[in-house]
Design a protein around this motif. Structure first.
Motif, PDB file in Angstrom:
ATOM      1  N   TYR A 145      44.592  42.017  51.172  1.00  0.00           N
ATOM      2  CA  TYR A 145      43.969  40.695  51.261  1.00  0.00           C
ATOM      3  C   TYR A 145      44.927  39.607  50.781  1.00  0.00           C
ATOM      4  O   TYR A 145      44.968  38.509  51.359  1.00  0.00           O
ATOM      5  CB  TYR A 145      42.686  40.665  50.435  1.00  0.00           C
ATOM      6  CG  TYR A 145      41.912  39.384  50.611  1.00  0.00           C
ATOM      7  CD1 TYR A 145      41.299  39.096  51.824  1.00  0.00           C
ATOM      8  CD2 TYR A 145      41.816  38.461  49.585  1.00  0.00           C
ATOM      9  CE1 TYR A 145      40.598  37.909  52.001  1.00  0.00           C
ATOM     10  CE2 TYR A 145      41.116  37.282  49.748  1.00  0.00           C
ATOM     11  CZ  TYR A 145      40.503  37.008  50.963  1.00  0.00           C
ATOM     12  OH  TYR A 145      39.822  35.834  51.129  1.00  0.00           O
ATOM     13  N   LEU A 151      39.957  34.908  57.015  1.00  0.00           N
ATOM     14  CA  LEU A 151      39.795  35.206  55.592  1.00  0.00           C
ATOM     15  C   LEU A 151      38.407  35.780  55.302  1.00  0.00           C
ATOM     16  O   LEU A 151      38.261  36.652  54.438  1.00  0.00           O
ATOM     17  CB  LEU A 151      40.024  33.945  54.762  1.00  0.00           C
ATOM     18  CG  LEU A 151      41.466  33.422  54.728  1.00  0.00           C
ATOM     19  CD1 LEU A 151      41.543  32.141  53.914  1.00  0.00           C
ATOM     20  CD2 LEU A 151      42.399  34.476  54.150  1.00  0.00           C
ATOM     21  N   SER A 161      37.991  39.368  53.623  1.00  0.00           N
ATOM     22  CA  SER A 161      37.245  39.475  52.369  1.00  0.00           C
ATOM     23  C   SER A 161      36.052  40.416  52.504  1.00  0.00           C
ATOM     24  O   SER A 161      35.757  41.194  51.595  1.00  0.00           O
ATOM     25  CB  SER A 161      36.773  38.088  51.932  1.00  0.00           C
ATOM     26  OG  SER A 161      36.044  38.164  50.724  1.00  0.00           O
ATOM     27  N   SER A 165      35.801  43.747  50.322  1.00  0.00           N
ATOM     28  CA  SER A 165      34.648  43.847  49.412  1.00  0.00           C
ATOM     29  C   SER A 165      33.802  45.067  49.730  1.00  0.00           C
ATOM     30  O   SER A 165      33.363  45.790  48.820  1.00  0.00           O
ATOM     31  CB  SER A 165      33.794  42.577  49.508  1.00  0.00           C
ATOM     32  OG  SER A 165      34.548  41.431  49.200  1.00  0.00           O
ATOM     33  N   ALA A 213      32.170  37.339  51.091  1.00  0.00           N
ATOM     34  CA  ALA A 213      33.069  36.749  52.084  1.00  0.00           C
ATOM     35  C   ALA A 213      32.725  35.283  52.321  1.00  0.00           C
ATOM     36  O   ALA A 213      33.621  34.429  52.438  1.00  0.00           O
ATOM     37  CB  ALA A 213      32.989  37.532  53.381  1.00  0.00           C
ATOM     38  N   THR A 247      33.784  33.222  49.253  1.00  0.00           N
ATOM     39  CA  THR A 247      35.236  33.118  49.193  1.00  0.00           C
ATOM     40  C   THR A 247      35.761  32.124  50.227  1.00  0.00           C
ATOM     41  O   THR A 247      36.710  31.371  49.967  1.00  0.00           O
ATOM     42  CB  THR A 247      35.878  34.495  49.429  1.00  0.00           C
ATOM     43  OG1 THR A 247      35.378  35.426  48.471  1.00  0.00           O
ATOM     44  CG2 THR A 247      37.390  34.423  49.298  1.00  0.00           C
ATOM     45  N   SER A 248      35.154  32.109  51.407  1.00  0.00           N
ATOM     46  CA  SER A 248      35.588  31.175  52.448  1.00  0.00           C
ATOM     47  C   SER A 248      35.364  29.722  52.030  1.00  0.00           C
ATOM     48  O   SER A 248      36.139  28.835  52.414  1.00  0.00           O
ATOM     49  CB  SER A 248      34.858  31.468  53.757  1.00  0.00           C
ATOM     50  OG  SER A 248      33.475  31.150  53.658  1.00  0.00           O
ATOM     51  N   LEU A 280      42.488  33.141  45.969  1.00  0.00           N
ATOM     52  CA  LEU A 280      41.448  33.748  46.807  1.00  0.00           C
ATOM     53  C   LEU A 280      41.238  35.209  46.438  1.00  0.00           C
ATOM     54  O   LEU A 280      40.106  35.705  46.437  1.00  0.00           O
ATOM     55  CB  LEU A 280      41.829  33.623  48.279  1.00  0.00           C
ATOM     56  CG  LEU A 280      41.809  32.208  48.849  1.00  0.00           C
ATOM     57  CD1 LEU A 280      42.148  32.235  50.334  1.00  0.00           C
ATOM     58  CD2 LEU A 280      40.449  31.557  48.642  1.00  0.00           C
ATOM     59  N   LEU A 281      42.315  35.904  46.129  1.00  0.00           N
ATOM     60  CA  LEU A 281      42.196  37.289  45.695  1.00  0.00           C
ATOM     61  C   LEU A 281      41.402  37.379  44.397  1.00  0.00           C
ATOM     62  O   LEU A 281      40.527  38.241  44.248  1.00  0.00           O
ATOM     63  CB  LEU A 281      43.588  37.886  45.497  1.00  0.00           C
ATOM     64  CG  LEU A 281      43.647  39.312  44.931  1.00  0.00           C
ATOM     65  CD1 LEU A 281      43.012  40.293  45.896  1.00  0.00           C
ATOM     66  CD2 LEU A 281      45.073  39.710  44.622  1.00  0.00           C
ATOM     67  N   THR A 308      39.180  35.231  43.312  1.00  0.00           N
ATOM     68  CA  THR A 308      37.780  34.917  43.603  1.00  0.00           C
ATOM     69  C   THR A 308      37.056  36.119  44.188  1.00  0.00           C
ATOM     70  O   THR A 308      35.932  36.448  43.765  1.00  0.00           O
ATOM     71  CB  THR A 308      37.706  33.745  44.593  1.00  0.00           C
ATOM     72  OG1 THR A 308      38.371  32.607  44.049  1.00  0.00           O
ATOM     73  CG2 THR A 308      36.260  33.391  44.903  1.00  0.00           C
ATOM     74  N   THR A 309      37.682  36.789  45.136  1.00  0.00           N
ATOM     75  CA  THR A 309      37.068  37.965  45.757  1.00  0.00           C
ATOM     76  C   THR A 309      36.844  39.073  44.730  1.00  0.00           C
ATOM     77  O   THR A 309      35.755  39.663  44.662  1.00  0.00           O
ATOM     78  CB  THR A 309      37.957  38.493  46.897  1.00  0.00           C
ATOM     79  OG1 THR A 309      38.121  37.465  47.876  1.00  0.00           O
ATOM     80  CG2 THR A 309      37.337  39.714  47.554  1.00  0.00           C
ATOM     81  N   TYR A 310      37.858  39.358  43.933  1.00  0.00           N
ATOM     82  CA  TYR A 310      37.740  40.433  42.939  1.00  0.00           C
ATOM     83  C   TYR A 310      36.709  40.072  41.864  1.00  0.00           C
ATOM     84  O   TYR A 310      35.972  40.937  41.379  1.00  0.00           O
ATOM     85  CB  TYR A 310      39.091  40.701  42.301  1.00  0.00           C
ATOM     86  CG  TYR A 310      39.098  41.912  41.404  1.00  0.00           C
ATOM     87  CD1 TYR A 310      38.952  43.193  41.940  1.00  0.00           C
ATOM     88  CD2 TYR A 310      39.227  41.787  40.030  1.00  0.00           C
ATOM     89  CE1 TYR A 310      38.939  44.311  41.120  1.00  0.00           C
ATOM     90  CE2 TYR A 310      39.215  42.898  39.206  1.00  0.00           C
ATOM     91  CZ  TYR A 310      39.080  44.153  39.756  1.00  0.00           C
ATOM     92  OH  TYR A 310      39.048  45.259  38.944  1.00  0.00           O
TER      93      TYR A 310
END
Length: 276
Positions: free
Chosen positions: A159, A180, A184, A188, A209, A212-213, A233-234, A236-238
Motif C-alpha cells: 500500500y 487508493l 486500502s 484492510s 477504505a 482513508t480516501s 495514508l499507510l 491512517t489505514t493501519y
C-alpha cells in the motif's frame, strides 16, 4: 510438495505449479521490452470535466499479470487439505496486488542491471507471498503465525508503494482516490482476516477504505513528497485496522490507546522526517 511429520503437518505448494506461475509472470514483464505497441489515448468530455486516459503496453501487461497471478494463486491453493470449502478468492488478493506493484519500478528503470535486479527481487517477493498464503491456510501449522506476520508486512509495504507511486507520477485526484480506496480495502480485508483468525470483515474494510480516501483527498493538496504522502495514508489505514480489530477482540481500552498513540507518533514523525 508435502513434507510429512509425525507430529505437525507441514504443507507447501507444489513446486512445479509454483515454478510455472512464477515463470509466466517473469516472462510477461520481460516481454514488455520486446513488444512495441502504439499508445492509445482514450478521452471523454463530461459536464465540467475532461478525462484522458493513456493506454500502452505497460498498462495492458499490468492488468494481465494481476489476473494471471490471481489464477495462479487459485491453482496453488485449491487442493490444500485444510481449505475445506473455504473461499479461495480472498487469498488471491495480495499476490495479485504484489504482482501489479512489481511493474512500478520496472517501468521507471532503464533496461540494464538495475532492471534485472528489480525483476529478480520482485519475483522472489512474489514467490514468498504465494508460499506464505499457502502456509497461512493450515490450521495446525505453527508456521502460519510467521506467514501471517510476513503477509501483514507485505500488505502494508504494497500500500505504501501504491500510494507513493501514484503520487510521484502526478495522478489526478479523480483517478487517485479510486485506486487508493481499492488498495486500502484489499489491504484492510487481508490484515483483518490474519489478525482475527479467519474472519472476512468486508464492511469494515470498505469503511476503512472510505475513511482513508477522505484523508487522501485532503493530503492531495498538501506540499508532501511521495514518501511522506504514502506514510500518512499507510498510518491512517493501519490505525483504523488496529481500532477495528481491537474492538472486535474486546481488548482493554487502555492498551488500545497506548498502541494508537504509538502509531500516530511514529507515522507523523517518519512523515515529517522524510518530507524535510
Amino acid at each position: 510438495m508435502t513434507v510429512k511429520s509425525s507430529a505437525i503437518p507441514y504443507q507447501l505448494p507444489k513446486i512445479d505449479r509454483l515454478s510455472i506461475v512464477s515463470a509466466m509472470i517473469i516472462l510477461a514483464y520481460l516481454l514488455t521490452h520486446f513488444i512495441n505497441l502504439p499508445a492509445r489515448i482514450l478521452s471523454i468530455q463530461l459536464p465540467g470535466l475532461f478525462l484522458s486516459i493513456g493506454i500502452n503496453i505497460s498498462t495492458i501487461v499490468s492488468v494481465l499479470v494481476a489476473g494471471l497471478t490471481a489464477a495462479g494463486a487459485d491453482w496453488l491453493l485449491f487442493d490444500h487439505p485444510d481449505l475445506q470449502g473455504r473461499p479461495i478468492l480472498p487469498h488471491c488478493l495480495l499476490p495479485s496486488l504484489t504482482a501489479l506493484l512489481i511493474g512500478i519500478p520496472l517501468y521507471q528503470l532503464s533496461f540494464g542491471l538495475a532492471w534485472w535486479l528489480a525483476l529478480l527481487g520482485g519475483s522472489l517477493l512474489l514467490i514468498l507471498v504465494l508460499i506464505a498464503e499457502y502456509v497461512s491456510v493450515g490450521r495446525d501449522d505453527f508456521r502460519r503465525y510467521v506467514a501471517s506476520a510476513g503477509l501483514t508486512a507485505v500488505s502494508l509495504a504494497s500500500y505504501l508503494i501504491l500510494a507513493a507511486g501514484l503520487r510521484s507520477v502526478g495522478t489526478r485526484l479523480f483517478f487517485l482516490l479510486p485506486a487508493l480506496m481499492l488498495g486500502s480495502a484489499l489491504v484492510s480485508l487481508r490484515i483483518l482476516h490474519l489478525r482475527l483468525q479467519g474472519q472476512w470483515l468486508t464492511y469494515e474494510a470498505l469503511l476503512i477504505a472510505f475513511m482513508t480516501s477522505q484523508i487522501a483527498a485532503a493530503l492531495y493538496y498538501w506540499p508532501l513528497n511521495p514518501i511522506s504522502f504514502g506514510l500518512l495514508l499507510l498510518g491512517t489505514t493501519y490505525l483504523l485496522i488496529t481500532i477495528f480489530s481491537r474492538m472486535i477482540e474486546e481488548k482493554p481500552m487502555r492498551q488500545l490507546w497506548v498502541e494508537l498513540l504509538l502509531i500516530i507518533v511514529v507515522v507523523i514523525g517518519a512523515a515529517v522526517w522524510t518530507n524535510s
